[in-house]
Design an enzyme around this catalytic site. Structure first.
Site, PDB file in Angstrom:
ATOM      1  CG  ASN A   6       6.638   0.321  -1.436  1.00 16.86           C
ATOM      2  OD1 ASN A   6       7.556   0.991  -0.942  1.00 16.86           O
ATOM      3  ND2 ASN A   6       5.710   0.848  -2.219  1.00 16.86           N
ATOM      4  CE  LYS A   8       3.011   2.324  -0.082  1.00 17.93           C
ATOM      5  NZ  LYS A   8       1.673   2.725  -0.441  1.00 17.93           N
ATOM      6  CG  HIS A  93       4.329   2.822  -6.066  1.00 15.59           C
ATOM      7  ND1 HIS A  93       3.370   3.686  -5.600  1.00 15.59           N
ATOM      8  CD2 HIS A  93       4.186   1.677  -5.378  1.00 15.59           C
ATOM      9  CE1 HIS A  93       2.688   3.074  -4.634  1.00 15.59           C
ATOM     10  NE2 HIS A  93       3.156   1.860  -4.488  1.00 15.59           N
ATOM     11  CD  GLU A  95       2.214   5.566  -2.637  1.00 16.20           C
ATOM     12  OE1 GLU A  95       3.392   5.477  -2.265  1.00 16.20           O
ATOM     13  OE2 GLU A  95       1.295   4.883  -2.143  1.00 16.20           O
ATOM     14  CD  GLU A 165       1.523  -1.863  -6.237  1.00 16.39           C
ATOM     15  OE1 GLU A 165       1.617  -2.513  -5.192  1.00 16.39           O
ATOM     16  OE2 GLU A 165       1.989  -0.724  -6.361  1.00 16.39           O
ATOM     17  N   GLY A 171      -3.434   1.139  -0.190  1.00 15.03           N
ATOM     18  CA  GLY A 171      -3.532   1.843   1.085  1.00 15.03           C
ATOM     19  C   GLY A 171      -4.959   2.191   1.477  1.00 15.03           C
ATOM     20  CB  SER A 210      -5.623  -3.321   0.583  1.00 10.62           C
ATOM     21  OG  SER A 210      -5.608  -1.902   0.589  1.00 10.62           O
TER      22      SER A 210
END
Ligand code: PEP
Length: 253
Positions: A6, A8, A93, A95, A165, A171, A210
């Site tokens: 991904n 991003k 996701h 985010e 996730e 991240g 991560s």
């Protein structure tokens, strides 16, 4: 095993084409048994499709809108992604959920719309740190799964991918331990089996948060981890290829 990058909102035009080409070169040998995908920003999808055309690296998008078309300024329909050659589309996701306020029902619409266009949705689920600390991790993941899959019919195990996730691991450099990841994956597999039977049980389950070359092997060794959704480390072809190799080790007899 499946490993998907991904990207991003990273890369520029040349960098995206170069990264895709490097991923192809570095994963050409020794990793044939692993599915590999990359999800560039929308605007580089066509260029990356050209770069990956005669390779086994599959193309994915990071988002898609459930409507077929209409007055949705700035959005991209699932059918458009299909026309661009996408195989995968990431939906839900964290985010998107946190920054853009997407809820389970909207994520569910996206899952159905993606499947309707022959795309494989990579449905992301995962709890925040507060939710885990409060002992609610499974309840949150269950709500996200059930909410997104409520009106979905699964044609085959291959029509869906689920990515666990944990938000606290994305991240942050803080990875779920292999045991934490395995426990949640087993939970997700059981829910999918209860909902969809044998096809549900066979859905590919990715871990994301991560994943790096130095922790991928331990994570992928867990029985219910079928690969990874990779953020930061997918922007470096060498690191991404090392993670693909770690997945390939799990497929060796
Ligand atoms: C992600 O955003 O899907 C992700 C897993 O990111 P990272 O690998 O950087 O934690």
């Amino acid at each position: 095993m499946l490993v998907v990058g991904n990207w991003k909102m990273h890369t520029d035009f040349r960098g995206a084409v170069r990264l895709a080409s490097e991923v192809i070169r570095l994963t050409e040998t020794d990793t044939r048994a692993v599915g590999v995908g990359v999800c560039p920003p929308f605007v580089w999808l066509e260029a990356v499709r050209e770069a990956t055309r005669s390779s086994r690296v599959a193309l994915g998008a990071q988002n898609g809108h459930p409507a077929e078309n209409g007055a949705f300024t700035g959005e991209v329909a699932m059918s458009m992604l299909g026309a661009l050659g996408c195989r995968f589309v990431i939906v839900g996701h964290s985010e998107r959920r946190q920054v853009f306020g997407e809820d389970d029902a909207f994520v569910g619409e996206k899952v159905g719309a993606a499947m309707g266009q022959g795309l494989v949705p990579i449905l992301c689920v995962g709890e925040t740190l507060d939710e885990r600390d409060a002992g609610q991790a499974e309840a949150v993941v269950q709500r996200q799964l059930d909410g997104a899959l409520e009106s979905v019919t699964l044609d085959s195990a291959e029509s869906l991918v689920v990515a666990y996730e944990p938000v606290w691991a994305i991240g942050t450099g803080r990875t779920a331990s292999p045991e934490q990841a395995q426990a949640m994956h087993a939970f997700i597999r059981a829910r999918l089996a209860a909902r969809f039977g044998d096809d549900g049980r066979a859905v590919v389950l990715l871990y994301g948060g991560s994943v790096k070359p130095n922790n991928a092997a331990d994570l992928f060794a867990q029985p219910d981890l079928d690969g990874g959704l990779i953020g930061g480390a997918s922007l470096d072809a060498e690191s991404f290829a090392a993670i693909v190799r770690a997945a390939a080790q799990q497929t060796e007899p």
